[in-house]
Scaffold this active site. Sequence first.
Site, mmCIF file in Angstrom:
data_model
loop_
_atom_site.group_PDB
_atom_site.id
_atom_site.type_symbol
_atom_site.label_atom_id
_atom_site.label_comp_id
_atom_site.label_asym_id
_atom_site.label_seq_id
_atom_site.Cartn_x
_atom_site.Cartn_y
_atom_site.Cartn_z
ATOM 1 N N MET A 194 39.732 37.970 37.137
ATOM 2 C CA MET A 194 39.546 38.148 35.693
ATOM 3 C C MET A 194 39.782 39.614 35.351
ATOM 4 O O MET A 194 39.089 40.493 35.894
ATOM 5 C CB MET A 194 38.129 37.724 35.276
ATOM 6 C CG MET A 194 37.861 36.238 35.445
ATOM 7 S SD MET A 194 36.122 35.809 35.133
ATOM 8 C CE MET A 194 35.386 36.229 36.733
ATOM 9 N N VAL A 195 40.737 39.879 34.497
ATOM 10 C CA VAL A 195 41.055 41.254 34.117
ATOM 11 C C VAL A 195 39.810 41.921 33.539
ATOM 12 O O VAL A 195 39.156 41.386 32.641
ATOM 13 C CB VAL A 195 42.213 41.291 33.102
ATOM 14 C CG1 VAL A 195 42.430 42.713 32.588
ATOM 15 C CG2 VAL A 195 43.490 40.750 33.738
ATOM 16 N N GLN A 231 44.489 40.844 44.035
ATOM 17 C CA GLN A 231 45.588 40.250 43.270
ATOM 18 C C GLN A 231 46.416 41.312 42.556
ATOM 19 O O GLN A 231 45.867 42.224 41.925
ATOM 20 C CB GLN A 231 45.059 39.267 42.222
ATOM 21 C CG GLN A 231 46.195 38.538 41.502
ATOM 22 C CD GLN A 231 45.718 37.621 40.412
ATOM 23 O OE1 GLN A 231 45.398 38.068 39.318
ATOM 24 N NE2 GLN A 231 45.699 36.311 40.681
ATOM 25 N N HIS A 271 45.989 26.612 38.925
ATOM 26 C CA HIS A 271 45.308 26.443 37.646
ATOM 27 C C HIS A 271 45.909 25.208 36.975
ATOM 28 O O HIS A 271 47.109 25.173 36.724
ATOM 29 C CB HIS A 271 45.510 27.675 36.767
ATOM 30 C CG HIS A 271 44.654 27.691 35.549
ATOM 31 N ND1 HIS A 271 44.101 28.858 35.037
ATOM 32 C CD2 HIS A 271 44.227 26.697 34.728
ATOM 33 C CE1 HIS A 271 43.387 28.566 33.960
ATOM 34 N NE2 HIS A 271 43.454 27.260 33.761
ATOM 35 N N GLY A 305 39.949 25.367 37.120
ATOM 36 C CA GLY A 305 39.899 24.732 35.807
ATOM 37 C C GLY A 305 38.809 23.691 35.689
ATOM 38 O O GLY A 305 38.611 22.877 36.592
ATOM 39 N N ASN A 306 38.071 23.739 34.578
ATOM 40 C CA ASN A 306 37.020 22.760 34.239
ATOM 41 C C ASN A 306 35.751 22.906 35.074
ATOM 42 O O ASN A 306 34.982 21.956 35.191
ATOM 43 C CB ASN A 306 37.506 21.311 34.379
ATOM 44 C CG ASN A 306 38.709 20.977 33.527
ATOM 45 O OD1 ASN A 306 39.113 21.766 32.672
ATOM 46 N ND2 ASN A 306 39.296 19.819 33.766
ATOM 47 N N ALA A 361 35.950 31.018 36.348
ATOM 48 C CA ALA A 361 36.170 32.291 35.672
ATOM 49 C C ALA A 361 35.224 32.432 34.479
ATOM 50 O O ALA A 361 34.152 33.018 34.587
ATOM 51 C CB ALA A 361 37.632 32.400 35.230
ATOM 52 N N CYS A 380 49.316 34.332 34.928
ATOM 53 C CA CYS A 380 48.837 34.932 33.675
ATOM 54 C C CYS A 380 49.726 34.501 32.512
ATOM 55 O O CYS A 380 50.935 34.748 32.518
ATOM 56 C CB CYS A 380 48.812 36.443 33.775
ATOM 57 S SG CYS A 380 48.227 37.239 32.245
ATOM 58 N N LYS A 401 48.700 32.484 43.008
ATOM 59 C CA LYS A 401 47.956 31.733 42.002
ATOM 60 C C LYS A 401 48.936 31.338 40.903
ATOM 61 O O LYS A 401 49.598 32.196 40.314
ATOM 62 C CB LYS A 401 46.809 32.559 41.422
ATOM 63 C CG LYS A 401 45.875 31.761 40.517
ATOM 64 C CD LYS A 401 44.604 32.544 40.218
ATOM 65 C CE LYS A 401 43.633 31.678 39.409
ATOM 66 N NZ LYS A 401 44.125 31.370 38.053
#
Length: 413
Positions: free
Chosen positions: A88-89, A141, A237, A271-272, A294, A170, A209
């Site tokens: 996460m940026v 990353q 993702h 995801g989810n 995330a 991204c 990723k």
Amino acid sequence: MKPKPFSSFLSHHHSHTHNHFNLTRYYLGSLSYPIMALTRTSSDSIQPEQQQQHPPRNLTLNGEDSRVQRAWTHWTNLGRPKLIVAPMVDNSELPFRMLCRKYGAQAAYTPMLHSRIFSETEKYRNEEFTTCKEDRPLFVQFCANDPDVLLEAAQRVEPYCDYVDINLGCPQRIAKRGNYGAFLMDNLPLVKSLVEKLALNLEVPVSCKIRLFPKLEDTLKYARMLEEAGCLLLAVHGRTRDEKDGSKFRADWKAIKAVKDAVRIPVLANGNIRHMDDVKDCLEATGAEGVLSAETLLENPALFAGFRTAEWVSGCEGDFVDGNLDQADLLIEYLNLCEKYPVPWRIIRSHVHKLLGDWFSLQPHIREDFNKQYKITFEYLYDMVDQLRATGTRIPLYLKRTETEPTDTDQYS
């Protein structure tokens, strides 16, 4: 206090007494992994070349079976972590990773680092990439569009991590302008060259990723290409490049399952993931080796220890109890870690808003005062938490009733 240069930032981290909680073991069994062998040369530093012994790299890209074997050997040596902090940026920095690890996370990604700036700028390296010996397993990353530049950046971090990861997912506008992330899906030869460059020249394994193509078959071809190029772990993702808003678009676990079936290397699902029931369901639906979370972790870093916010107990309150933990408690722990492992104040501000968003909605005057602060201090933030508590505000995190009792640790081993 400024962070140490990346070449000497592996600070001696005093041992903590952690509550590891029974819940993670309830879902996943005993999944402890050995701390990597480290040779301390002083109380403050560790020799990078002695930090970790990686399996010998393949010298060609033709030995498919040996690559696959290496992929699984490496993953097994790390303890096959299942609960992973996603990149996460400005948000998956060292103090936050360490907080999540305390509450059940078994591996973590750094924020996305820009390979060119990382290669060229010492200040960027020192501020944006810090770690410690307990911060393992670790994925570092990078975003990139030049194989040589990416390799230079990767070689700087490989002694300190377990994977060098290429960001191919991204979807933000800045990635389009910079020609990286998910927008490299339009230039697969370049993607292949990035992976091959690292696979042939690094000791540490390469991971990628990705996001989904609109057509499943294109996604499967993409995944196989990455595997053939030398990728030894793939995080998927389950949304397309255009599906940026996770609240509007559900991740496609069936597509992740198809990728898992199409390749021979370890696959992670992203995801989810909102609570531990989702973890269990995702692992069963996808067959993935682990899950990434995330956005939910930003609001609830104790997710992997079984805690959930009120949003995810609505309608079934009778099944849950106050877990004797709340987001203000987690913020205090996070701030303590930030004092130990300094990070830019912009990152701390972001975490304060994520962790206390619901609290601020009940006490907007405290949020307004916080937003007015041009310069903040730890003293101010600790006092702000005290102010919130003095108003009587408390929003607990919840545990399932059955999960507050001893559980069968072998159920999901």
